[in-house]
Design a protein around this motif. Structure first.
Motif, PDB file in Angstrom:
ATOM      1  N   ALA A 156       3.939   2.158  10.795  1.00  0.00           N
ATOM      2  CA  ALA A 156       2.422   1.830  11.392  1.00  0.00           C
ATOM      3  C   ALA A 156       1.772   2.892  12.425  1.00  0.00           C
ATOM      4  CB  ALA A 156       2.563   0.541  11.759  1.00  0.00           C
ATOM      5  N   GLU A 159       2.783 -11.844   2.723  1.00  0.00           N
ATOM      6  CA  GLU A 159       1.970 -10.518   3.031  1.00  0.00           C
ATOM      7  C   GLU A 159       0.698 -10.563   3.487  1.00  0.00           C
ATOM      8  OE1 GLU A 159       1.871  -9.192  -1.124  1.00  0.00           O
ATOM      9  OE2 GLU A 159       3.296  -7.792  -1.009  1.00  0.00           O
ATOM     10  N   HIS A 160       0.360  -9.540   4.284  1.00  0.00           N
ATOM     11  CA  HIS A 160      -0.763  -9.289   4.806  1.00  0.00           C
ATOM     12  C   HIS A 160      -1.611  -8.092   4.387  1.00  0.00           C
ATOM     13  CE1 HIS A 160       0.569 -12.773   7.378  1.00  0.00           C
ATOM     14  NE2 HIS A 160      -0.604 -12.733   8.013  1.00  0.00           N
ATOM     15  N   ASP A 161      -2.792  -8.240   4.037  1.00  0.00           N
ATOM     16  CA  ASP A 161      -3.772  -7.184   3.699  1.00  0.00           C
ATOM     17  C   ASP A 161      -3.863  -6.297   4.899  1.00  0.00           C
ATOM     18  OD1 ASP A 161      -3.898  -8.225   1.088  1.00  0.00           O
ATOM     19  OD2 ASP A 161      -5.557  -9.186   1.463  1.00  0.00           O
ATOM     20  N   LEU A 162      -3.896  -4.931   4.565  1.00  0.00           N
ATOM     21  CA  LEU A 162      -4.503  -3.851   5.405  1.00  0.00           C
ATOM     22  C   LEU A 162      -5.724  -3.692   4.986  1.00  0.00           C
ATOM     23  CD1 LEU A 162      -1.018  -1.524   5.366  1.00  0.00           C
ATOM     24  CD2 LEU A 162      -1.795  -3.437   6.977  1.00  0.00           C
ATOM     25  N   ILE A 172      -6.513   1.421  10.535  1.00  0.00           N
ATOM     26  CA  ILE A 172      -6.143   0.430   9.675  1.00  0.00           C
ATOM     27  C   ILE A 172      -5.973  -0.959  10.426  1.00  0.00           C
ATOM     28  CG2 ILE A 172      -4.340  -0.558   8.381  1.00  0.00           C
ATOM     29  CD1 ILE A 172      -3.935   1.921   7.124  1.00  0.00           C
ATOM     30  N   LYS A 173      -6.528  -2.046  10.124  1.00  0.00           N
ATOM     31  CA  LYS A 173      -6.429  -3.005  10.710  1.00  0.00           C
ATOM     32  C   LYS A 173      -5.649  -4.292   9.707  1.00  0.00           C
ATOM     33  CE  LYS A 173     -11.124  -4.751   9.390  1.00  0.00           C
ATOM     34  NZ  LYS A 173     -12.379  -4.922  10.074  1.00  0.00           N
ATOM     35  N   VAL A 174      -4.884  -5.095  10.482  1.00  0.00           N
ATOM     36  CA  VAL A 174      -4.104  -6.238   9.563  1.00  0.00           C
ATOM     37  C   VAL A 174      -4.985  -7.352   9.530  1.00  0.00           C
ATOM     38  CG1 VAL A 174      -2.205  -7.144   9.408  1.00  0.00           C
ATOM     39  CG2 VAL A 174      -1.950  -4.902  10.571  1.00  0.00           C
ATOM     40  N   GLY A 175      -4.995  -7.905   8.320  1.00  0.00           N
ATOM     41  CA  GLY A 175      -5.733  -9.120   8.230  1.00  0.00           C
ATOM     42  C   GLY A 175      -5.106  -9.581   7.065  1.00  0.00           C
ATOM     43  N   HIS A 176      -6.017 -11.064   6.404  1.00  0.00           N
ATOM     44  CA  HIS A 176      -5.716 -11.377   5.185  1.00  0.00           C
ATOM     45  C   HIS A 176      -6.917 -12.007   4.810  1.00  0.00           C
ATOM     46  CE1 HIS A 176      -4.316 -13.793   1.672  1.00  0.00           C
ATOM     47  NE2 HIS A 176      -3.089 -13.214   1.657  1.00  0.00           N
ATOM     48  N   THR A 204       1.768 -16.981   2.751  1.00  0.00           N
ATOM     49  CA  THR A 204       1.962 -15.941   1.995  1.00  0.00           C
ATOM     50  C   THR A 204       2.621 -14.876   3.047  1.00  0.00           C
ATOM     51  OG1 THR A 204       0.754 -14.152   1.314  1.00  0.00           O
ATOM     52  CG2 THR A 204      -0.371 -15.632   2.878  1.00  0.00           C
ATOM     53  N   LEU A 232       0.649  -5.177   4.411  1.00  0.00           N
ATOM     54  CA  LEU A 232       1.901  -4.854   5.612  1.00  0.00           C
ATOM     55  C   LEU A 232       3.321  -5.574   4.956  1.00  0.00           C
ATOM     56  CD1 LEU A 232       2.411  -4.491   8.799  1.00  0.00           C
ATOM     57  CD2 LEU A 232       1.895  -7.122   8.771  1.00  0.00           C
ATOM     58  N   ILE A 250      -9.634  -2.972   1.191  1.00  0.00           N
ATOM     59  CA  ILE A 250      -8.234  -3.216   1.358  1.00  0.00           C
ATOM     60  C   ILE A 250      -7.672  -2.105   0.772  1.00  0.00           C
ATOM     61  CG2 ILE A 250      -6.235  -4.721   0.733  1.00  0.00           C
ATOM     62  CD1 ILE A 250      -8.421  -7.068   0.070  1.00  0.00           C
ATOM     63  N   PHE A 255       2.289   4.432  -0.922  1.00  0.00           N
ATOM     64  CA  PHE A 255       3.205   5.055   0.154  1.00  0.00           C
ATOM     65  C   PHE A 255       3.539   4.068   0.983  1.00  0.00           C
ATOM     66  CE2 PHE A 255      -0.778   8.044  -1.191  1.00  0.00           C
ATOM     67  CZ  PHE A 255       0.307   9.030  -1.534  1.00  0.00           C
ATOM     68  N   ILE A 256       4.722   4.253   1.782  1.00  0.00           N
ATOM     69  CA  ILE A 256       5.215   3.369   2.613  1.00  0.00           C
ATOM     70  C   ILE A 256       5.379   4.158   3.946  1.00  0.00           C
ATOM     71  CG2 ILE A 256       7.184   2.089   3.470  1.00  0.00           C
ATOM     72  CD1 ILE A 256       7.451   1.545   0.181  1.00  0.00           C
ATOM     73  N   LEU A 257       4.702   3.660   5.026  1.00  0.00           N
ATOM     74  CA  LEU A 257       4.560   4.407   6.230  1.00  0.00           C
ATOM     75  C   LEU A 257       4.649   3.913   7.109  1.00  0.00           C
ATOM     76  CD1 LEU A 257       1.182   6.278   5.077  1.00  0.00           C
ATOM     77  CD2 LEU A 257       3.465   7.500   4.931  1.00  0.00           C
ATOM     78  N   PHE A 262      -2.009  -9.540  -4.180  1.00  0.00           N
ATOM     79  CA  PHE A 262      -3.228 -10.399  -4.794  1.00  0.00           C
ATOM     80  C   PHE A 262      -4.556  -9.480  -5.025  1.00  0.00           C
ATOM     81  CE2 PHE A 262      -7.082 -13.301  -4.553  1.00  0.00           C
ATOM     82  CZ  PHE A 262      -6.613 -14.037  -5.619  1.00  0.00           C
ATOM     83  N   THR A 279       9.738  -5.016   7.854  1.00  0.00           N
ATOM     84  CA  THR A 279       9.877  -3.643   8.489  1.00  0.00           C
ATOM     85  C   THR A 279       8.785  -3.201   9.227  1.00  0.00           C
ATOM     86  OG1 THR A 279       8.976  -2.610   6.487  1.00  0.00           O
ATOM     87  CG2 THR A 279      11.329  -2.604   6.640  1.00  0.00           C
ATOM     88  N   GLN A 280       7.532  -4.225   9.094  1.00  0.00           N
ATOM     89  CA  GLN A 280       6.168  -3.974   9.736  1.00  0.00           C
ATOM     90  C   GLN A 280       5.777  -2.504   9.517  1.00  0.00           C
ATOM     91  OE1 GLN A 280       4.473  -5.968  12.044  1.00  0.00           O
ATOM     92  NE2 GLN A 280       5.725  -7.641  10.864  1.00  0.00           N
ATOM     93  N   SER A 281       6.046  -1.982   8.178  1.00  0.00           N
ATOM     94  CA  SER A 281       5.397  -0.844   7.727  1.00  0.00           C
ATOM     95  C   SER A 281       4.216  -1.023   7.031  1.00  0.00           C
ATOM     96  CB  SER A 281       6.476  -0.016   7.316  1.00  0.00           C
ATOM     97  OG  SER A 281       6.759  -0.797   5.997  1.00  0.00           O
ATOM     98  N   TYR A 282       3.524   0.189   6.889  1.00  0.00           N
ATOM     99  CA  TYR A 282       2.300  -0.060   6.168  1.00  0.00           C
ATOM    100  C   TYR A 282       2.526   0.465   4.631  1.00  0.00           C
ATOM    101  CZ  TYR A 282      -0.596  -0.808  10.070  1.00  0.00           C
ATOM    102  OH  TYR A 282      -1.028  -1.237  11.268  1.00  0.00           O
ATOM    103  N   LYS A 283       2.239  -0.563   3.773  1.00  0.00           N
ATOM    104  CA  LYS A 283       2.459  -0.063   2.163  1.00  0.00           C
ATOM    105  C   LYS A 283       0.988   0.065   1.993  1.00  0.00           C
ATOM    106  CE  LYS A 283       4.676  -1.890  -1.785  1.00  0.00           C
ATOM    107  NZ  LYS A 283       5.345  -3.136  -2.302  1.00  0.00           N
TER     108      LYS A 283
END
Lengths: 208, 308
Positions: free
Chosen positions: B189, A35-38, B195-199, A33, A50, A46, B185-187, A165, A54-58
């Motif tokens: 990091a 995408e990774h969830d924030l 905010i933490k990154v996970g799946h 996958t 991510l 959620i 919104f696209i920001l 998802f 671009t490693q930016s936050y959507k």
């Protein structure tokens, strides 16, 4: 309600859920996958995905509320954002039907048809007495094979929409839950399910 | 409520359709009436009455009592033709798609919060400029325009990669600049916090690869309000006592702390909203299975029809 909760049926249902979840996980475990969830670090809800390149936050508007410098914090129910997404795609692409997936390895996809994009409805099952502005949507689940077949035929009448998802799940839930507004007989149309997604009103567009 | 009324106003064809569902077939006493002001529909059947505010005010000829068919039926439907112009003025809706929170309506003073717990994810004054992203599919349109400009010889060199809208170009993310589209919104990091990154499936991947032939005995969790059951490799938490007020008996944090240390996966039901949560080691996911959702759970509870 509570007394029923502690009885065996709930446990049985949770066991079914547990088994199904394991099956879903096993099916997904080979997939890659992108995408990774924030997740909100406070409550783990959620809040977006991510963007890997671009490693930016959507961040998803449907998971957020806004506090302007003056005035009250503002947030909207998920169905309004989901209908907004569908309607915006309809306007941009000139299409009414969309195959909604959560990526190439999507275990589940929805075929969504914006049947009547703008209609005002009232229902005695509604939580609020005021009539509501909704989009009337016909939808069904499509197995992966059918989805591929649809894309292979280069159908011009159906667009493709990719959602994270968690948003696909939210969409399916909003579609399913909204059927409660409709009388039993009106919940199906041929092999389609009927749903009503609330739309934004003009007063939603500004902060008060 | 045994009488279910549903009304739909189709503006373009000036029609109001009404559907009424009764639990027993209609009879001579069944009545459907529209109020004198044309704004409310009431249906009476076997001593019960239900009413709705109509989505459009019915005036003139249409406003009389609706004719119930002589043959008994539990599904009534009516279709009313509306006068010219009825509804358009009342609703004041133009039919265009309204998109809240576009760049024009946002300021640097705003704060973004998690809708669920109000934790601040974007502090005030962090973003200096908000910019709207072009609509989806814009790159295709640009390429089309670039290649097929009217009154100019066609350029087939395809220099779109230099123009910033080729398939392999990506957004330039700049701190303190917030990009906005219809639903996101696209920001950068570094502009965000909490905010933490996970799946959600990461922890379940671990689970799927761990094959335990013998389910471990489950210790009584420290959480007193819950009964814990181990089903295969999945822990299940059931609340024991009735919720007081709006607070759920099992909060996600509690459940995570109690069982997730012992099981790779825990399912829990929270009250009073009946959400089903799945917990892994590091992430928590409000689990709404694709086929058995919460509505389903609620229905099962109401009917108590599940085999035990």
């Amino acid at each position: 309600m509570f007394d029923k909760l502690s009885c065996k049926p709930v446990l049985t249902l949770l066991k079914v859920l547990a088994n199904e979840l394991l099956t879903q996980v096993c099916n997904r475990s080979d997939s890659t996958t992108s995408e990774h969830d924030l997740l909100c670090s406070s409550c783990s809800a959620i809040v977006g995905v991510l963007d890997k390149p671009t490693q930016s936050y959507k961040l998803a508007k449907l998971s957020l509320s806004i506090s302007p410098s003056q005035g009250q914090p503002q947030s909207f129910d998920k169905p309004k954002w989901l209908s907004c997404h569908l309607l915006n795609s309809m306007d941009n692409q000139g299409l009414r039907k969309f195959i909604v997936t959560s990526g190439d390895d999507s275990p589940n996809t929805l075929l969504v048809w914006l049947f009547t994009p703008d209609v005002r409805v009232s229902s005695s099952e509604s939580l609020t007495p005021e009539p509501a502005r909704v989009a009337k949507i016909l939808w069904k689940q499509t197995p992966a094979e059918r989805q591929q077949a649809l894309l292979d035929t280069q159908s011009l009448s159906e667009g493709e929409m990719e959602l994270p998802f968690f948003e696909l799940q939210a969409l399916q839930r909003a579609l399913e839950d909204s059927a409660a507004l409709l009388p039993e007989k009106a919940r199906r149309f041929q092999d389609w399910n009927t749903a009503l997604l609330h739309r934004f009103n003009s007063e939603d567009a500004s902060f008060d | 409520m045994t009488i279910h009324i549903y009304a739909e106003h189709l503006l373009n064809i000036r029609t109001l359709t009404i559907q009424v569902s009764l639990t027993t077939p209609s009879n001579a006493g069944t009545k459907a009436t529209i109020s004198a002001d044309g704004g409310t529909l009431s249906v009476s059947h076997e001593g019960e009455t239900a009413s709705i505010t109509l989505p459009v005010i019915i005036a003139g000829e249409s406003a009389k009592a609706l004719q119930i068919p002589a043959a008994p039926t539990s599904d009534l439907s009516f279709r009313l033709r509306l006068d010219d112009g009825a509804g358009a003025l009342q609703t004041g809706q133009s039919g265009e798609t309204i998109i809240p929170w576009t760049a024009a309506s946002l300021s640097d003073q705003l704060e973004l919060q998690c809708k669920k717990c109000n934790a601040v994810v974007l502090p005030r004054d962090q973003i200096q400029t908000w910019k709207d992203l072009p609509s989806e599919g814009w790159a295709e349109m640009m390429e089309f325009w670039h290649c097929h400009k009217p009154n100019e010889p066609h350029d087939h060199d395809h220099q779109t990669d230099k123009k910033g809208y080729s398939a392999d170009s990506s957004l330039a993310i700049t701190p303190s600049v917030g990009l906005v589209n219809a639903t996101n919104f696209i920001l950068a990091a570094e502009d965000c916090e909490n905010i933490k990154v996970g799946h959600w499936s990461d922890s379940f991947h671990v689970l799927a690869s761990r094959h335990s032939r013998h389910p471990r005995a489950l210790k009584e969790p420290t959480l007193s309000g819950c009964k814990a059951i181990l089903h295969g490799r999945v822990g299940i938490l059931l609340p024991k006592k009735k919720p007081s007020g709006a607070e759920p008996v099992v909060t996600p944090a509690q459940a995570k702390g109690s069982l997730a240390m012992q099981c790779p996966l825990v399912l829990a039901v929270s009250l009073p909203d009946l959400e089903v949560y799945g917990f892994g080691r590091d992430v928590m996911h409000r689990y709404i299975p694709m086929y058995h959702n919460v509505t389903c759970l609620t229905n099962y509870l109401a009917n108590q029809s599940l085999p035990c």
